[in-house]
Design a protein around this motif. Structure first.
Motif, PDB file in Angstrom:
ATOM      1  N   GLN A 129       1.469   6.883  -6.662  1.00 59.23           N
ATOM      2  CA  GLN A 129      -0.083   7.460  -7.383  1.00 59.23           C
ATOM      3  C   GLN A 129       0.712   8.597  -7.315  1.00 59.23           C
ATOM      4  OE1 GLN A 129      -3.064   4.904  -5.944  1.00 59.23           O
ATOM      5  NE2 GLN A 129      -3.027   3.598  -7.578  1.00 59.23           N
ATOM      6  N   GLU A 130       1.236   9.318  -6.255  1.00 63.56           N
ATOM      7  CA  GLU A 130       1.360  10.392  -5.693  1.00 63.56           C
ATOM      8  C   GLU A 130       2.047  11.069  -6.762  1.00 63.56           C
ATOM      9  OE1 GLU A 130       2.575  10.240  -1.623  1.00 63.56           O
ATOM     10  OE2 GLU A 130       0.548   9.977  -0.667  1.00 63.56           O
ATOM     11  N   LYS A 163       1.952   1.134  -3.247  1.00 67.76           N
ATOM     12  CA  LYS A 163       1.762   2.151  -4.410  1.00 67.76           C
ATOM     13  C   LYS A 163       1.188   3.285  -3.886  1.00 67.76           C
ATOM     14  CE  LYS A 163      -3.133   0.126  -5.575  1.00 67.76           C
ATOM     15  NZ  LYS A 163      -4.418  -0.521  -6.172  1.00 67.76           N
ATOM     16  N   ARG A 164       0.900   3.736  -3.084  1.00 72.16           N
ATOM     17  CA  ARG A 164       0.409   5.130  -2.639  1.00 72.16           C
ATOM     18  C   ARG A 164       1.197   5.786  -3.139  1.00 72.16           C
ATOM     19  NH1 ARG A 164       0.284   5.949   2.964  1.00 72.16           N
ATOM     20  NH2 ARG A 164      -1.451   3.902   3.036  1.00 72.16           N
ATOM     21  N   HIS A 165       2.812   6.234  -2.667  1.00 70.07           N
ATOM     22  CA  HIS A 165       3.769   7.016  -3.523  1.00 70.07           C
ATOM     23  C   HIS A 165       3.444   6.734  -4.476  1.00 70.07           C
ATOM     24  CE1 HIS A 165       7.454   8.149  -4.023  1.00 70.07           C
ATOM     25  NE2 HIS A 165       8.095   7.112  -4.590  1.00 70.07           N
ATOM     26  N   GLN A 190       1.268  -1.143  -0.202  1.00 71.90           N
ATOM     27  CA  GLN A 190       0.432   0.198  -0.258  1.00 71.90           C
ATOM     28  C   GLN A 190       0.808   1.043   0.501  1.00 71.90           C
ATOM     29  OE1 GLN A 190      -2.810  -0.298  -0.895  1.00 71.90           O
ATOM     30  NE2 GLN A 190      -3.904  -2.038   0.600  1.00 71.90           N
TER      31      GLN A 190
END
Lengths: 619, 739
Positions: free
Chosen positions: B261-262, B257-259, B254
Motif C-alpha cells: 500500500q505504501e 500489505k502495508r508495504h 500485515q
C-alpha cells in the motif's frame, strides 16, 4: 527482425531449434514460397509444438515404467492431440545419426528395405523367447543375497565385456606363436565353467579349418581347441557336435593343401584327428542322432572313391580304425577286395615317378594292416568271451558285443580319452545296426575273415599273431600301442578268467608315457608300423603260419584300460540311433551349411524355456 | 453409450452367475450419484474479495470484444454508452483482440488444441466442473489483458523482492512463498499481452530465484512465449483458473500489505487479489523447512478448511464367522465343503474386532456386498494363515522373494498379486494382460456351455467338474485392450481382474472363463490406474482426464466422479474400510475422497513430483505416497498432516506396501532397490498434540537414515510391485531390464 534473430539465438541455448531455413526448404519442397518473417514464426511454433509433444509424451514413458522415451510414446502424445503420428521409426535399435561430409548436415540413416525380400524371407527369427516369470528368494530374513539372480535366458545371449575379452585372449593365445601360452589357454578352455555363451564363437573359429588347410600348425591348434572344448565338463555341446565333427572330418579326409609337400607331416594330423573324432563320438555322440552312421558313410564314400588321393584313403582307414573294430569290420573289411587291387597296383609300380605315391601307398597299407589286426584280435576276443561268458545263448556278435562291453573297461574318464576310444563301440553298432537298411551286411566268421585277410597280407599279418604270443615286447608298435602297452606286465597270466575278474588290474599299471595330447605320438606309432610292415612283407615267407581251420583260434588277450568312469557309465545307453538316414551320403562339406551362425537360437535355450524354471515357492 | 461387450454372452452368463451381489445396496448408491458429484467441485472461480469494480469493467470489455467480433456494431455502441466506457479504453482492448484473432488465424494447432479442451468438457460435462464455468477461454485469459506497463514488470517484481529480502528472517521465509506464483502470473500476463521480448527478459532475470522443485514447471513455462500457445496449454490454464494457495501468518501478511500500500504497487496487489489465495493464520510464522516440506504442488498448499472434514479412518467390524477349531490343516480342508457344520469357538481375531472403533464409519455407511460362503471360507483361511504370520520389526525383517519377468520385451507396465498370493497378473505395453499361477495349481477355464449341460449338478465335486482340464496351464493371456495396460487389480475373491489401459477403458475379466466381461468406458483418455475395493464390487479408476471415478462392477456408468485434481490422476487406492479413495496426481497432490458423497476430504501437499504410488496402513490411520522425486511421504489421515518423509530412493517409487501388521513399509523403485522402513517408529515419533493438529505446522524430523531398516538391490530389475503375503513374506515383482 534483428531483435528477433537475437532472440532466436538466446532461445537456442535452451532448446533444440528448427532453423527457419529448414522451414523454408520444406515449404519449397511442397511448392510454397515463404517470406522470412513467416518462416521465422512457423519455425518458432514448430519448436513449441515439438516441445509440447515431448513433454506430453513423457507421461506415457513414466506410466510404462521406463526411463527411455520411445518413439511410441511420442506417437501416443501426438495421437491424443489429434496430430498425425510418425511412422517408420518404431525399431528398438538406436538409429545411427550420421554427418554428411559435404556441409554441416546430419541425418538419420534410413536405408531402403526391400519389402519383397523381407516378406519372402525364410529365416524368420525365432528369437522371441516367451515372456515368463521366475521367482527366487532374494533375501532371507532381510539378510544377504541367497543366490545371485541368475543368468537370463534370452534368445541371443549378449556377451559381456569380460567374456568378449576372454574370447579374444584365448583365440589369440591358441592361434599365436607362443606354445606355452597355447598350453595355458587350452587348459583353461578345458576346465572353465563359464564359457557356455562363447561356445558358438569357438565352434565358428574351429570351422575355419577349411581356410587354413595349407598350415599344418594352425590345423593342429584348432584340433587341440576341439579337444579342449570336448573335454570341458561344463559345456553342453548340443548340436554343435555336428559342426565340430565336420571340422575334424575335414582334417582326416580332405587332401589338404599342406599334403602337397611330402615334407609336411600331415599323416600325424590325420591320426590325431581320427583319435579326436572317436573321442567326440564316444563322449558326445548321443547328442546327435545318426551321427555314427553319417560318419561311417562319409568314410566309406572316401574309401570307395578311387579318384581320391591316397592320403584321403589313409584318413578314412585311420578314421574307421579309431571308431572301433566293428566299424572296420563293417566298412573296411567288405571294401578291402576292391580296394586291394588299386593299392597293389600302386605298390607294385617301382618307377621313379611313382616313388612318392608308392610311399603314400605304403602308409595306407600299414594303416589297413593295423586296423585289420585289431579287428581280428577283438573279434576273437568277443567270441571267446561270448562262448565262455554266458551260457544264456544270444548268438554271435550280440552276445559278444554285450559281453565285451560289460567286461571291457569301456571308456576312460575324460582326462585320457584318446587311449582306447574304439572300445565298446559294438554296442552302438548294435543299436544302430538294428533295422538298418543301408547295407546288407552279414557277419563273417572269424576264420573266414582271417583267411581272406591272410590272402592279402600274408605273413605280415601272421607275424603279428604268431611271433608274439601276446607278450608286450613282441607286439609290433601300432596305433593301439597305448592299449597294448598297458598290459605288458600282466601278460604273464593272460587267461580270460583273470581278465574278467580284474579289469581294474591294468588300471594300476604303468602306462607308457601318455602322449594323447600331442600330435607327435600318434605319428610315431602309426607311421612306423606302416613302414615296417611294408618291409616285412617281403622278408617273411608266406607259409610259415598254419591256417587255423576250425573253431575259434586260441588267441588270448588282456583287456587294457580302466574301470568305467562314472561319466561314461552314464552314457553307455544313451546313444540311440534312429533308423539310419537314407543312403545319400553327405560329404563333409554338406556340414558347411549347418555351421553355427553366431547369434542363432540354439537348442539349449529352448530346453531352458520349457523346463528349468519354476514359479512355485513354498510360501 | 453402453459398456463394451466383447462377449455379450459371457456378460449375461456372468450376471446370472452372481445375482446376489448385484442386487444389494446399489440402488441406494446410484440414487445420489449426480448430486454428490456436482457438489463435489472444490474449486470456485469466484474471487474472495478482490476489486469488484475492476472485474466488472473487465467483463464489460470482454463482452464488447465479443460483440465487435460478431459485427454487432449497434449493440457495441449501446453497451459502450450505457457502461460509460471511453473509446480509448476500448481501443487498447481492440489491439489485444486483433492480436488474438491473428493468432487464431495463424496457429491452426492452437485452435485444434483449444477445441480439444472444449470437446473434453462437452464429452464429460460432469468431470470438468471447472471448465464448465468458463466456457470461453479467452474470457479467462482476458483477466490478464489490462495490466500496466510491460517494461515496469521487472521493476515491480524486483521491488517486492528487495522488500522481502529486507524483512526479518522469520517473515522472509513466509513471504518468499509469493515469489513463485507472482513470477508465473506476471510472466503469463506479459505473454498474453504479446510482450514477447519483455516476457523473455523477465523470465531470464527471475527464473533463477525460484525454488528448485519448480524446475519442471519453469521448463514448460519458458518454452511458452506466444499467446496462442497459452490457449492450448492445459497446465497453465489450470494455473490460471485455480488460485494458488499460500499459508502466511497474520504478522507477515500485515507486513506485506502495508508495504504494497505504501508503494502503491497495485500491480502486485492485483495479482495477489485475483490469483492467489492467502490463508492467514494466527501464530508463529513458519520456518523455511516447514514451508518447503509442504509446498511444491501445482496450486500451492491446501486450504486449511479443506482438511477439517471428519474422516472415519477406522476399520469396519469384522463379520463374525464361526471358525471350526481344528489345528490340522487337512482336517480343515475336509471341512471346506460345509464350514458351518462344526460349531466351535469363535476366532480370536473375530472377537477382537467386535468392539466398535470410534473412528470407524458406520457399518452400512457404504453398502457392501454380502459375504458369500466362499468369502467366508477365504476369511477362515486368512485367519489361519495370520496365526502363522511372522511378527516383523527392526530386528526381524521379512524375507524377500523376487518375481522377475523375463523376456518382457513388450514392456511390463503393471503388476498385481491376489491377497492370498496365489495369482500374479501383469499388464503389458502390447495391450495384453497375462495371469500366472504362482502355486502348483494350474489355471483352468470353465467348460463350454454345451459341456456344462451334461454335468451332473448335484454331485459333490461339481465345482471341480465344471473345470476343463484340457485348458490347464501355468499362465493365460487376456487380449482385448487396444493400448498399453497401465493398471491391473484382482478382486478380493479372485474371480475377477480389472485392467485399465491407454485406450480409455477399464476392463473386467473373469478368471473363471478368462474372457472379458465388461469394458467400462467413461474416461475417454488414458486410464492410468485402477483398484478394486477391499470388499469387492466397487472399484476406482483414474486417468488423464484428471478425474477419478468410482464404479460398481454391474454398472456401466460410474457411481461417483471425483473431480478436483489439476492434472492427471496417476494412481488410485481404496481405503481399507472402503469408505474413502485416495488418489495421487501429476499436480503433485494426494487427495482423499469420500465415497459416500464424492467430496474431497483431504488435500495433501508436499510432493515435488508426480505421485506414482500410494498405500494405506492396514489400520487405516496412515497413508504413504511415493513420487518421481524418490521420496516417500507419510500422512496422518485423521489430522490431515504430513508426519514423515523417507528419503533415499534415487528414482521414481512405483511400489509401496505396508506389512500385514503395519510395522514395516516396503518401497520399490525404478532405481532397482527395495527399501524397508520402520513405519512404527515413524508413526510413534510424531508430535500430535492439539497445537500441531490445529495449525497443521509440523516439525518433521530428518530421520530417514534411522528409519531405513534395509536396502536390497535387484540385479537389473526395477521394482514394479510389492506385496506382503498373509504370513508377511515380501514379494516383489518387476521386469528384468537387459540394457
Amino acid at each position: 527482425s534483428s531483435s528477433q534473430s537475437g532472440m532466436t539465438e538466446r532461445e537456442e541455448r535452451r532448446f533444440a531449434e528448427v532453423p527457419r531455413e529448414s522451414i523454408k526448404l520444406m515449404a519449397e519442397s511442397s511448392g510454397v514460397e515463404l517470406s522470412e518473417e513467416v518462416a521465422a514464426l512457423l519455425a518458432e511454433d514448430v519448436c513449441y509444438r515439438l516441445r509440447e509433444a515431448t513433454q506430453n509424451s513423457s507421461q506415457f514413458m513414466r506410466h510404462a515404467k521406463r526411463r527411455k522415451l520411445s518413439v511410441e510414446d511420442l506417437n501416443r502424445a501426438l495421437r491424443w492431440s489429434n496430430t498425425e503420428t510418425i511412422c517408420g521409426y518404431g525399431a528398438q535399435d538406436a538409429l545411427p545419426f550420421r554427418p554428411l561430409k559435404e556441409g554441416e548436415l546430419f541425418f538419420v540413416e534410413d536405408r531402403e528395405i526391400n519389402l519383397v525380400e523381407l516378406a519372402l524371407a525364410t529365416n524368420i527369427p525365432k528369437g522371441c523367447a516367451e515372456t515368463m516369470v521366475r521367482v527366487h528368494v532374494s533375501y532371507l530374513d532381510g539378510k544377504g543375497n541367497l543366490e545371485p539372480q541368475g543368468t537370463v535366458p534370452t534368445a541371443v545371449q549378449s556377451l559381456s565385456e569380460d567374456l568378449l575379452k576372454y574370447y579374444q585372449q584365448i583365440t589369440r593365445a591358441i592361434l599365436g606363436e607362443d606354445p606355452h601360452l597355447m598350453k595355458v589357454a587350452l587348459l583353461d578352455l578345458q576346465s572353465n565353467s563359464k564359457i557356455a555363451a562363447l561356445l558358438p564363437y569357438f565352434v565358428y573359429v574351429i570351422s575355419g579349418v577349411k581356410s587354413v588347410s595349407h598350415d599344418l600348425d594352425q590345423l593342429n591348434r584348432l584340433l587341440h581347441m576341439v579337444k579342449s572344448l570336448v573335454q570341458n565338463p561344463y559345456l553342453y555341446l548340443g548340436s554343435y557336435v555336428r559342426s565340430l565333427v565336420s571340422s575334424v572330418m575335414y582334417c582326416i579326409l580332405e587332401p589338404l593343401a599342406a599334403s602337397i609337400n611330402p615334407l609336411n607331416d600331415h599323416w600325424t594330423l590325420r591320426d590325431y584327428a581320427a583319435l579326436l573324432l572317436s573321442h567326440i563320438f564316444w563322449t558326445h555322440g548321443d547328442l546327435v542322432s545318426g551321427l555314427y552312421h553319417q560318419i561311417l558313410l562319409s568314410l566309406q564314400k572316401v574309401l570307395s572313391d578311387p579318384v581320391r588321393p591316397l592320403c584321403s584313403h589313409y584318413g578314412a582307414v585311420v578314421g574307421l580304425h579309431a571308431l572301433g573294430w566293428k566299424a572296420v569290420e563293417r566298412v573296411l573289411y567288405p571294401h578291402l577286395p576292391a580296394y586291394w587291387a588299386n593299392l597293389q597296383a600302386v605298390l607294385d609300380d617301382y618307377s621313379v615317378s611313382n616313388a612318392q605315391v608308392k610311399a603314400d601307398g605304403h602308409k595306407v597299407y600299414g594303416a589297413i594292416l593295423v586296423a585289420v589286426e585289431r579287428l581280428l584280435k577283438m573279434k576273437a576276443l568277443s567270441l571267446t568271451l561270448a562262448a565262455e561268458g554266458s551260457g544264456a545263448g544270444l548268438p554271435g556278435t550280440t552276445t559278444g558285443a554285450v559281453g565285451f562291453r560289460e567286461n571291457s573297461p569301456g571308456l576312460s574318464p575324460p582326462p585320457e580319452p584318446l587311449s582306447e576310444p574304439p572300445l565298446g563301440i559294438a554296442s552302438h553298432l548294435q543299436a544302430g545296426g538294428a533295422g538298418c537298411p543301408w547295407e546288407e551286411w552279414t557277419p563273417v566268421s572269424l576264420p573266414a575273415m582271417y583267411c581272406e585277410l591272410y590272402s592279402f597280407f600274408g605273413d605280415s599279418l601272421a607275424v603279428r599273431f604268431s611271433t608274439g604270443p601276446p607278450l608286450g615286447g613282441a607286439t609290433p608298435p601300432g596305433p593301439c600301442q597305448p592299449l597294448e602297452g598297458r598290459k605288458e606286465p600282466a601278460s604273464s597270466a593272460p587267461n580270460l578268467e583273470n581278465t574278467r575278474k580284474m579289469p581294474q588290474l591294468t588300471a594300476s599299471m604303468n602306462i607308457s608315457p601318455r602322449r594323447d595330447g600331442s600330435p607327435r605320438s600318434p605319428l610315431s606309432s602309426s607311421s612306423r608300423p606302416g613302414r615296417s610292415t611294408s618291409q616285412s612283407r617281403d622278408i617273411f615267407p608266406k607259409a610259415r603260419f598254419p591256417l587255423p581251420q576250425a573253431g575259434p583260434p586260441a588267441f588270448s588277450f588282456i583287456i587294457g584300460g580302466r574301470q568305467m568312469g562314472r561319466r561314461c557309465q552314464g552314457r553307455r545307453f544313451q546313444t540311440s540311433f534312429t533308423p539310419t538316414p537314407p543312403l545319400t551320403t553327405h560329404p563333409p562339406r554338406a556340414y558347411a551349411h549347418k555351421l553355427p551362425v553366431i547369434g542363432r537360437v540354439s537348442k539349449p535355450v529352448r530346453r531352458w524355456t520349457c523346463s528349468h524354471y519354476s514359479l512355485h515357492l513354498p510360501l | 453409450m453402453a459398456a463394451v461387450q466383447d462377449g455379450p454372452m459371457e456378460l449375461d452368463a456372468e450376471k446370472e452367475a452372481k445375482p446376489e451381489i448385484l442386487s444389494d445396496g446399489t440402488s441406494n448408491l446410484s440414487g445420489n450419484t449426480a448430486s454428490g458429484t456436482l457438489s463435489s467441485s472444490p474449486l470456485t472461480a469466484a474471487p474472495a474479495g478482490g476489486a469488484p469494480k475492476m472485474e466488472d469493467q473487465q467483463t464489460l470489455i470482454a463482452v464488447l470484444q465479443f460483440l465487435k467480433r460478431n459485427k454487432l456494431s449497434e449493440s457495441v455502441e449501446i453497451l459502450r454508452r450505457e457502461a460509460g466506457l471511453g473509446e480509448h479504453q476500448e481501443g487498447s482492448q481492440a489491439t489485444d483482440g486483433s492480436g488474438g484473432g491473428k493468432g487464431d488465424g495463424d496457429g491452426g494447432d492452437a485452435n485444434s488444441l483449444l477445441s480439444r479442451v472444449s470437446i473434453t468438457s462437452a464429452a464429460a460435462p460432469q468431470s470438468m466442473p471447472v471448465k464448465k464455468d468458463q466456457p470461453d477461454v479467452s474470457v479467462v485469459l482476458s483477466a490478464y489483458s489490462q495490466q500496466g506497463d510491460p517494461p515496469l514488470y521487472q521493476v515491480y517484481y524486483s521491488g517486492l523482492k528487495n522488500f522481502i529480502e529486507s524483512v526479518l528472517d522469520c517473515h522472509r521465509a513466509e513471504l518468499s512463498q509469493l515469489f513463485y506464483p507472482l513470477f508465473v502470473h506476471m510472466y503469463l500476463e506479459l505473454v498474453y499481452n504479446n510482450h514477447e521480448t519483455e516476457a523473455k527478459a523477465f523470465f531470464d532475470k527471475f527464473s533463477g530465484d525460484q525454488e528448485c522443485y519448480y524446475q519442471d514447471d519453469l521448463h514448460i513455462l519458458c518454452g511458452l512465449t506466444k499467446k496462442e500457445h497459452l490457449k492450448g496449454n492445459e497446465v497453465l490454464l489450470d494455473f490460471r483458473t485455480s488460485r494458488f494457495v499460500l499459508h502466511i501468518s497474520r504478522d507477515s501478511y500485515q507486513l506485506l500489505k502495508r508495504h504494497l500500500q505504501e508503494r502503491h504497487n497495485n500491480q502486485i496487489w492485483n495479482i495477489i487479489q485475483e490469483h492467489l489465495y492467502i490463508d492467514i493464520f494466527d501464530g508463529m510464522p513458519r520456518s523455511k523447512s516447514q514451508i518447503d516440506s509442504m509446498s511444491g504442488s501445482l496450486a500451492g498448499e491446501a486450504k486449511r478448511e479443506v482438511n477439517k472434514a471428519k474422516v472415519f479412518y477406522g476399520l469396519l467390524k469384522e463379520p463374525e464367522i464361526e471358525v471350526p477349531l481344528d489345528d490340522e490343516d487337512d482336517e480343515a480342508e475336509n471341512e471346506e465343503g460345509k464350514p458351518k457344520k462344526k460349531k466351535t469357538k469363535k476366532d480370536s481375531l473375530g472377537s477382537k474386532s467386535k468392539k466398535q472403533d470410534p473412528n470407524a464409519p458406520q457399518q452400512n455407511r457404504i453398502p457392501l456386498p454380502e459375504l458369500k460362503d466362499s468369502d467366508k471360507l477365504d476369511k477362515i483361511m486368512y485367519m489361519k494363515e495370520s496365526t502363522k504370520r511372522i511378527r516383523l520389526g527392526p530386528e526381524n525383517l521379512p524375507s524377500i522373494c523376487f518375481y522377475t519377468f523375463l523376456n518382457a520385451f513388450q514392456g511390463l507396465t503393471a503388476v498385481d498379486f491376489t491377497d492370498d498370493s496365489s495369482l500374479l497378473a501383469g499388464g503389458f505395453a502390447d495391450s495384453t494382460v497375462r495371469v500366472w499361477s504362482v502355486t502348483p495349481k494350474k489355471l483352468r477355464k470353465v467348460k463350454s456351455a454345451g459341456e456344462l449341460n451334461v454335468i451332473e449338478k448335484e454331485s459333490d465335486d461339481v465345482l471341480e467338474r465344471i473345470m476343463d482340464e484340457k485348458t490347464a496351464s501355468e499362465s493365460k493371456i487376456l487380449h482385448g485392450h487396444s493400448g498399453p495396460v497401465y493398471g491391473v487389480s484382482f478382486s478380493p475373491d479372485r474371480n475377477y481382474l480389472l485392467s485399465s489401459s491407454e485406450d480409455g477403458t477399464v476392463r473386467l475379466w473373469s478368471l473363471q472363463t478368462f474372457t472379458c466381461l465388461v469394458g467400462y468406458k467413461g474416461h475417454n483418455y488414458p486410464v492410468w490406474d485402477t483398484h478394486f475395493s477391499p470388499f469387492g464390487y466397487y472399484f476406482v479408476s483414474g486417468g488423464h482426464d484428471r478425474v477419478a471415478r468410482l464404479w460398481a462392477t454391474d454398472h456401466y456408468q460410474p457411481l461417483r466422479i471425483f473431480a478436483g485434481h489439476l492434472a492427471d490422476v496417476t494412481c488410485t487406492r481404496f481405503h481399507p474400510n472402503s469408505n474413502y479413495v485416495a488418489t495421487g496426481s501429476t499436480d503433485r497432490t494426494v487427495r482423499l475422497w469420500d465415497v459416500l458423497n464424492a467430496n474431497c476430504v483431504r488435500i495433501l501437499t508436499g510432493h515435488k513430483g508426480p505421485i506414482h504410488s500410494l498405500a494405506f496402513s492396514p489400520n487405516g490411520k496412515f497413508l504413504a505416497s511415493g513420487s518421481t522425486d524418490g521420496r516417500v511421504l507419510l500422512w496422518d489421515i485423521g489430522h490431515g498432516l504430513m508426519i514423515g518423509e523417507l528419503k533415499g530412493h534415487t528414482d521414481t517409487i512405483y511400489a509401496l506396501k505396508f506389512s500385514r501388521d503395519g510395522e514395516i513399509l516396503a518401497s520399490g523403485s525404478m532405481d532397482n532397490t527395495v527399501r524397508l522402513w520402520d513405519s512404527m517408529k515413524a508413526f510413534d515419533e510424531v508430535e500430535t498434540d492439539d497445537f500441531t493438529a490445529t495449525t497443521g505446522h509440523i516439525h518433521l524430523p530428518d530421520n530417514s537414515q534411522e528409519l531405513l531398516l534395509g536396502m536390497y538391490h535387484s540385479k537389473s530389475t526395477p521394482v514394479t510391485h510389492l506385496h506382503f503375503t498373509r504370513r508377511n513374506l515380501l514379494l516383489a515383482a518387476g521386469a528384468y531390464n537387459s540394457q
